[in-house]
Design a protein around this motif. Sequence first.
Motif, PDB file in Angstrom:
ATOM      1  N   VAL A  91      -6.026   0.930  -0.983  1.00 37.84           N
ATOM      2  CA  VAL A  91      -6.467   0.298  -0.678  1.00 37.84           C
ATOM      3  C   VAL A  91      -8.232   0.820  -1.345  1.00 37.84           C
ATOM      4  CG1 VAL A  91      -6.346  -0.579   1.484  1.00 37.84           C
ATOM      5  CG2 VAL A  91      -7.600   1.347   0.700  1.00 37.84           C
ATOM      6  N   ASP A  92      -7.471   1.888  -2.626  1.00 39.58           N
ATOM      7  CA  ASP A  92      -8.486   2.035  -3.540  1.00 39.58           C
ATOM      8  C   ASP A  92      -8.124   2.045  -4.660  1.00 39.58           C
ATOM      9  OD1 ASP A  92      -9.865   4.716  -3.953  1.00 39.58           O
ATOM     10  OD2 ASP A  92      -9.197   5.562  -5.798  1.00 39.58           O
ATOM     11  N   GLY A  93      -9.497   1.241  -5.264  1.00 38.28           N
ATOM     12  CA  GLY A  93      -9.750   0.951  -6.705  1.00 38.28           C
ATOM     13  C   GLY A  93      -9.951  -0.930  -5.734  1.00 38.28           C
ATOM     14  N   LEU A  94      -9.427  -1.384  -4.340  1.00 39.16           N
ATOM     15  CA  LEU A  94      -9.708  -3.004  -3.987  1.00 39.16           C
ATOM     16  C   LEU A  94     -10.971  -2.735  -2.785  1.00 39.16           C
ATOM     17  CD1 LEU A  94      -6.238  -3.803  -3.431  1.00 39.16           C
ATOM     18  CD2 LEU A  94      -7.065  -4.487  -5.080  1.00 39.16           C
ATOM     19  N   LEU A  95     -10.850  -2.083  -2.017  1.00 44.13           N
ATOM     20  CA  LEU A  95     -11.743  -1.465  -0.636  1.00 44.13           C
ATOM     21  C   LEU A  95     -12.548  -1.011  -1.420  1.00 44.13           C
ATOM     22  CD1 LEU A  95      -9.613  -1.858   1.846  1.00 44.13           C
ATOM     23  CD2 LEU A  95     -10.639  -3.875   0.872  1.00 44.13           C
ATOM     24  N   GLN A 104      -0.812  -2.728   0.672  1.00 46.38           N
ATOM     25  CA  GLN A 104      -0.957  -1.906  -0.333  1.00 46.38           C
ATOM     26  C   GLN A 104      -2.249  -0.860  -0.155  1.00 46.38           C
ATOM     27  OE1 GLN A 104      -2.177  -5.557  -2.624  1.00 46.38           O
ATOM     28  NE2 GLN A 104      -0.653  -5.442  -3.725  1.00 46.38           N
ATOM     29  N   ALA A 140      -2.686  -0.621   6.599  1.00 43.72           N
ATOM     30  CA  ALA A 140      -2.778  -1.132   4.460  1.00 43.72           C
ATOM     31  C   ALA A 140      -1.300  -1.434   4.203  1.00 43.72           C
ATOM     32  CB  ALA A 140      -3.806  -0.384   4.186  1.00 43.72           C
TER      33      ALA A 140
END
Lengths: 401, 155
Positions: free
Chosen positions: A143-147, A141, A139
């Motif tokens: 990923v929490d809040g995106l994935l 960036q 990753a």
Amino acid sequence: MSTDSVWILGTNMTPFGRYPDRDAVDLAAAAALGALDDGRVTIHDMDILGCGTLFQASAGMGQQLQKQIGQTGIPVYNVSNACATGATALRTVIMAIKAGEAEMGLAVGVEQMGKMGLLAGAEKKPSKHVFAPEGRYGAVQSVDGLLGTATMPGVFGQAGMQYAHDNDGVGFEQFAKVAYKNHKHSTLNPLAQYRKEFPLADVMGSPMMSYPNTLLMCCPTGDGAAAAVVVSGERLQSMPKRVQKRAVKVSASVLTSDPYVESGQVQPDVNTLTRRAATEAYEAAGVGPEDLDLVELHDCFATAELLHYDNLQLCEEGGAGDFIDSGAPFRDGSTPVNVSGGLISKGHPIGATGIANVYEVATHLRGEAGDRQIKRAKVGLTHVIGLGSSCGVHILEKAAV
Amino acid sequence: MAATRTTKKPAKKKKTSATRARSKPPARVPLVDYLVLGANGAYLRANECKSCGARFFDRRNACAACGGREFKKARVKSRGELVGFSIVHRAAPGIAVPFVSGIVDCGGTTVRANVIDVEADPEHVKLGMKLALATYVSGSDDDGTECVAFGYAPA
């Protein structure tokens, strides 16, 4: 009583809540001494100590506890197994007794969390100067809040909605009823962190954390400890009748982990390992779900409790929505569930939870639960599950003497 | 892999974003390594067990389902069905809420990602809704390299 049976001789828990002026060792010591006194034994009678804590897993909590209540040189097993930590500590002692390596042992679970918040979900970091892949998924960036989400209210929200996807008659209102019930139950439990009843509309209307879990459908973080003295049937036989009468039989003690399922890598499967643990426990105890007079199960979120009606086979497969709608799991229903108030209202100091539920069931089986007593309770089941995952189930029975 | 080394430029020489855009499109990197930004569109690529077909987005030493030791790359179907979700209103600081965290069954491979291009409320997010993989730029670094994230949008 058979000589190879295993019994709870004494048990105790601190009230759950927040103890800014005490540390985890103080809480563990209070519960441990309480359990020893309850069983009319001392630390010098113990052959083994199992001690569970999650957030201070590397602190040598068992040995710190010994310094408070007695350093007798017995083996200490410090264990950590997510939300099944307490059950794992208990089962460690039970296994030692079953193996014949100990006659009597002490299991303690403790946690001091204060106000920890969501427990997962990474804070979004400012963008790196140059993107560079990190971790197992490369990753660049957070990923929490995106994935999707890794926060607990969200993960269990998803688990609930998966159940709703697969089963008719399950939705926001059924989940909310679980929390309504457990808050209501907690008003009778002086050891609960919260003791306040809320109308169903208030549960549904409280601030949304992660749909379908509102604030009042999430367990709080908190502090507390619970302990149990475990004894072999052989040793118990040599004890006075009045002590034997209060002993509670451990008819089944099961721990499972999550077997492979296809979706498990993106959404923890809390069902398969619970169903398996329950099936094994019923078989070991020679009882069925219909024989249970009360159940303390892992309602970390309201959505979770509904799934576990099904996983513990308290209802027909797929029928958890109808089960709560029918009133069955209320304290005056056919299978009272979480009459302590559950994690949602009694509280969930993680390491303590898997022994606190044993304290609750044992107290009812002894007929000592006061205002919240389930009358004529003879058989009860406790269940915890920790993500990752680990599931502990114990079936307890009233002494026949 | 995008180049991470940059040549030093004279401090005062500064291109405007307009001229830079004309001269060269910004470099792009995927948010995670299992997102492939192909010339004919983006897709997810899993490690598939050669013995039993179980798929994993990260590397495995042996298959968690059958113990097989050999894996091949497999392309995940881009269309799927929403089989679970949560609408997240509370998250860590810096994360924009509300957002929809979705569990999407993509032809037998389950993926977790945000459900995008939909109002984040239970009236609009429906279990069983048909979705398709979609990408968007989720940020850029100081070199102007763009990060491409994926989500699932109503199909």
